[in-house]
Design a protein around this motif. Structure first.
Motif, PDB file in Angstrom:
ATOM      1  N   TRP A  62      91.613  51.592  43.194  1.00 54.07           N
ATOM      2  CA  TRP A  62      90.328  52.239  43.538  1.00 54.07           C
ATOM      3  C   TRP A  62      89.406  51.158  44.382  1.00 54.07           C
ATOM      4  O   TRP A  62      88.875  50.063  44.089  1.00 54.07           O
ATOM      5  N   ARG A  63      89.217  51.626  45.700  1.00 51.74           N
ATOM      6  CA  ARG A  63      88.494  50.866  46.510  1.00 51.74           C
ATOM      7  C   ARG A  63      87.053  51.471  46.956  1.00 51.74           C
ATOM      8  O   ARG A  63      86.338  51.102  47.629  1.00 51.74           O
ATOM      9  N   TYR A  64      87.002  52.756  46.385  1.00 55.03           N
ATOM     10  CA  TYR A  64      85.821  53.335  46.937  1.00 55.03           C
ATOM     11  C   TYR A  64      84.437  52.970  45.901  1.00 55.03           C
ATOM     12  O   TYR A  64      84.400  52.870  44.708  1.00 55.03           O
ATOM     13  N   CYS A  65      83.400  52.625  46.646  1.00 50.99           N
ATOM     14  CA  CYS A  65      82.110  52.222  46.216  1.00 50.99           C
ATOM     15  C   CYS A  65      82.235  51.174  45.167  1.00 50.99           C
ATOM     16  O   CYS A  65      81.727  51.136  44.191  1.00 50.99           O
ATOM     17  N   ASP A  66      82.949  50.087  45.474  1.00 48.85           N
ATOM     18  CA  ASP A  66      83.032  48.971  45.052  1.00 48.85           C
ATOM     19  C   ASP A  66      82.229  47.928  45.324  1.00 48.85           C
ATOM     20  O   ASP A  66      81.259  48.178  46.141  1.00 48.85           O
ATOM     21  N   GLY A  67      82.193  46.662  44.928  1.00 49.16           N
ATOM     22  CA  GLY A  67      81.044  45.658  45.298  1.00 49.16           C
ATOM     23  C   GLY A  67      81.416  45.147  46.659  1.00 49.16           C
ATOM     24  O   GLY A  67      80.514  44.543  47.431  1.00 49.16           O
ATOM     25  N   TYR A  68      82.460  45.558  47.335  1.00 51.37           N
ATOM     26  CA  TYR A  68      82.746  44.837  48.684  1.00 51.37           C
ATOM     27  C   TYR A  68      82.377  45.992  49.760  1.00 51.37           C
ATOM     28  O   TYR A  68      82.112  45.893  51.031  1.00 51.37           O
ATOM     29  N   ASP A  69      82.604  47.331  49.505  1.00 52.16           N
ATOM     30  CA  ASP A  69      82.497  48.274  50.515  1.00 52.16           C
ATOM     31  C   ASP A  69      81.588  49.579  49.788  1.00 52.16           C
ATOM     32  O   ASP A  69      81.945  50.240  48.782  1.00 52.16           O
ATOM     33  N   ARG A  70      80.411  49.680  50.323  1.00 49.15           N
ATOM     34  CA  ARG A  70      79.403  50.589  49.485  1.00 49.15           C
ATOM     35  C   ARG A  70      79.141  51.978  50.194  1.00 49.15           C
ATOM     36  O   ARG A  70      78.472  52.764  50.175  1.00 49.15           O
ATOM     37  N   ARG A  71      80.253  52.307  51.062  1.00 45.75           N
ATOM     38  CA  ARG A  71      80.211  53.612  52.034  1.00 45.75           C
ATOM     39  C   ARG A  71      80.408  54.773  51.089  1.00 45.75           C
ATOM     40  O   ARG A  71      81.295  54.535  50.129  1.00 45.75           O
ATOM     41  N   PHE A  72      80.073  55.937  51.518  1.00 47.69           N
ATOM     42  CA  PHE A  72      80.236  57.111  50.698  1.00 47.69           C
ATOM     43  C   PHE A  72      81.770  57.558  51.532  1.00 47.69           C
ATOM     44  O   PHE A  72      82.187  57.317  52.382  1.00 47.69           O
ATOM     45  N   TYR A  73      82.307  58.371  50.655  1.00 50.45           N
ATOM     46  CA  TYR A  73      83.539  58.790  51.001  1.00 50.45           C
ATOM     47  C   TYR A  73      83.583  59.645  52.459  1.00 50.45           C
ATOM     48  O   TYR A  73      84.592  59.187  53.208  1.00 50.45           O
ATOM     49  N   THR A  74      82.745  60.411  52.613  1.00 51.58           N
ATOM     50  CA  THR A  74      82.468  60.975  53.833  1.00 51.58           C
ATOM     51  C   THR A  74      82.305  60.013  54.924  1.00 51.58           C
ATOM     52  O   THR A  74      82.635  60.261  56.154  1.00 51.58           O
ATOM     53  N   GLU A  75      81.434  58.873  54.602  1.00 56.34           N
ATOM     54  CA  GLU A  75      81.349  57.899  55.757  1.00 56.34           C
ATOM     55  C   GLU A  75      82.997  57.269  56.083  1.00 56.34           C
ATOM     56  O   GLU A  75      82.970  56.634  57.125  1.00 56.34           O
ATOM     57  N   ILE A  76      83.776  57.042  54.967  1.00 58.15           N
ATOM     58  CA  ILE A  76      85.064  56.346  55.209  1.00 58.15           C
ATOM     59  C   ILE A  76      85.791  57.343  56.245  1.00 58.15           C
ATOM     60  O   ILE A  76      86.646  57.053  56.939  1.00 58.15           O
ATOM     61  N   CYS A  77      85.802  58.706  55.824  1.00 56.47           N
ATOM     62  CA  CYS A  77      86.371  59.760  56.571  1.00 56.47           C
ATOM     63  C   CYS A  77      86.041  59.802  57.801  1.00 56.47           C
ATOM     64  O   CYS A  77      86.857  60.152  58.777  1.00 56.47           O
ATOM     65  N   SER A  78      84.786  60.077  58.012  1.00 50.74           N
ATOM     66  CA  SER A  78      84.411  60.386  59.415  1.00 50.74           C
ATOM     67  C   SER A  78      83.393  59.399  60.018  1.00 50.74           C
ATOM     68  O   SER A  78      82.982  59.699  61.258  1.00 50.74           O
ATOM     69  N   GLY A  79      83.178  58.068  59.725  1.00 49.17           N
ATOM     70  CA  GLY A  79      82.353  57.359  60.340  1.00 49.17           C
ATOM     71  C   GLY A  79      81.067  57.248  59.853  1.00 49.17           C
ATOM     72  O   GLY A  79      80.388  58.221  59.090  1.00 49.17           O
ATOM     73  N   PHE A  80      80.214  55.974  60.571  1.00 53.88           N
ATOM     74  CA  PHE A  80      78.767  56.199  60.004  1.00 53.88           C
ATOM     75  C   PHE A  80      78.312  57.042  60.884  1.00 53.88           C
ATOM     76  O   PHE A  80      78.606  57.211  62.152  1.00 53.88           O
ATOM     77  N   LYS A  81      76.856  57.185  60.853  1.00 53.17           N
ATOM     78  CA  LYS A  81      75.885  58.064  61.471  1.00 53.17           C
ATOM     79  C   LYS A  81      75.342  57.167  62.385  1.00 53.17           C
ATOM     80  O   LYS A  81      75.376  55.901  62.166  1.00 53.17           O
ATOM     81  N   PRO A  82      74.801  57.482  63.729  1.00 50.78           N
ATOM     82  CA  PRO A  82      74.146  56.725  64.426  1.00 50.78           C
ATOM     83  C   PRO A  82      73.061  55.718  63.879  1.00 50.78           C
ATOM     84  O   PRO A  82      72.203  56.313  62.664  1.00 50.78           O
ATOM     85  N   PRO A  83      72.516  54.611  64.258  1.00 46.86           N
ATOM     86  CA  PRO A  83      71.356  53.907  63.739  1.00 46.86           C
ATOM     87  C   PRO A  83      70.205  54.695  63.526  1.00 46.86           C
ATOM     88  O   PRO A  83      69.674  55.515  64.396  1.00 46.86           O
ATOM     89  N   GLY A  84      69.402  54.600  62.354  1.00 43.03           N
ATOM     90  CA  GLY A  84      68.388  55.348  62.055  1.00 43.03           C
ATOM     91  C   GLY A  84      68.284  56.808  61.679  1.00 43.03           C
ATOM     92  O   GLY A  84      67.344  57.353  61.302  1.00 43.03           O
ATOM     93  N   ILE A  85      69.542  57.157  61.449  1.00 41.03           N
ATOM     94  CA  ILE A  85      69.777  58.273  60.728  1.00 41.03           C
ATOM     95  C   ILE A  85      70.549  58.074  59.238  1.00 41.03           C
ATOM     96  O   ILE A  85      71.638  57.824  59.430  1.00 41.03           O
ATOM     97  N   PRO A  86      69.771  57.920  58.338  1.00 40.52           N
ATOM     98  CA  PRO A  86      70.422  57.682  56.915  1.00 40.52           C
ATOM     99  C   PRO A  86      71.062  58.990  56.406  1.00 40.52           C
ATOM    100  O   PRO A  86      71.161  59.913  56.672  1.00 40.52           O
ATOM    101  N   GLN A  87      72.217  58.423  55.635  1.00 40.88           N
ATOM    102  CA  GLN A  87      73.128  58.987  54.707  1.00 40.88           C
ATOM    103  C   GLN A  87      72.472  58.649  53.435  1.00 40.88           C
ATOM    104  O   GLN A  87      73.243  57.844  52.995  1.00 40.88           O
ATOM    105  N   LEU A  88      72.024  59.460  52.411  1.00 41.02           N
ATOM    106  CA  LEU A  88      71.556  59.104  51.178  1.00 41.02           C
ATOM    107  C   LEU A  88      72.525  59.589  50.008  1.00 41.02           C
ATOM    108  O   LEU A  88      72.270  59.223  48.977  1.00 41.02           O
TER     109      LEU A  88
END
Length: 157
Positions: free
Chosen positions: A66-92
């Motif tokens: 299980w590597r999702y949302c652990d102490g080292y990687d706090r990305r959401f699953y959709t961010e893992i699959c699709s990447g980060f949004k541009p700076p200034g656009i938060p994903q809550l």
């Protein structure tokens, strides 16, 4: 008693699809949850012997790796699959855009929580449960809340 292959809907809204023996889940079958996820397993007299939990967004739970949302990687699953949004656009939340929270309520992950009534309802506003003291405190401490004051910029006259 139910035997063979069939469908069974539980009072919680979950639905089992698979093999039945003597009225119990037995053999290959999947328990589909009302939230959209499911648990596919090999069942033995009503108990799962091996299986895999899949969340509504497709994320599969793996107890060993299980590597999702652990102490080292706090990305959401959709961010893992699709990447980060541009700076200034938060994903809550993992769901983007996030659900609009009713006034005075919190988004507790499986629905909305009203601290006045201590009731959790699903995102379609159907009753899920009453929160005990421990869950109440956890929600108030950690979950997103609906804004009461707008953050709209108003220029000076």
């Amino acid at each position: 008693r139910m035997e063979g292959y069939g469908y069974y809907t539980l009072p919680t809204g979950a639905e089992y699809r698979g093999s039945l023996w003597d009225g119990m889940f037995h053999g290959k079958g999947e328990l589909m949850l009302p939230t959209g996820g499911g648990y596919r397993a090999l069942w033995d007299r009503g108990l799962p012997t091996q299986g895999k939990l899949t969340f509504a967004d497709g994320l599969e739970y793996d107890e060993e790796k299980w590597r999702y949302c652990d102490g080292y990687d706090r990305r959401f699953y959709t961010e893992i699959c699709s990447g980060f949004k541009p700076p200034g656009i938060p994903q809550l939340t993992n769901l983007d855009p996030p659900k609009i929270i009713p006034e005075g309520c919190y988004d507790c992950g499986d629905g909305f929580y009203d601290p006045k009534t201590r009731v959790v309802v699903d995102y379609k506003r159907k009753f899920l449960r009453n929160a005990d003291d421990e869950e109440h405190e956890w929600i108030l401490r950690t979950c997103r809340k609906a804004w009461v004051i707008t953050a709209e910029h108003k220029p000076k006259p």
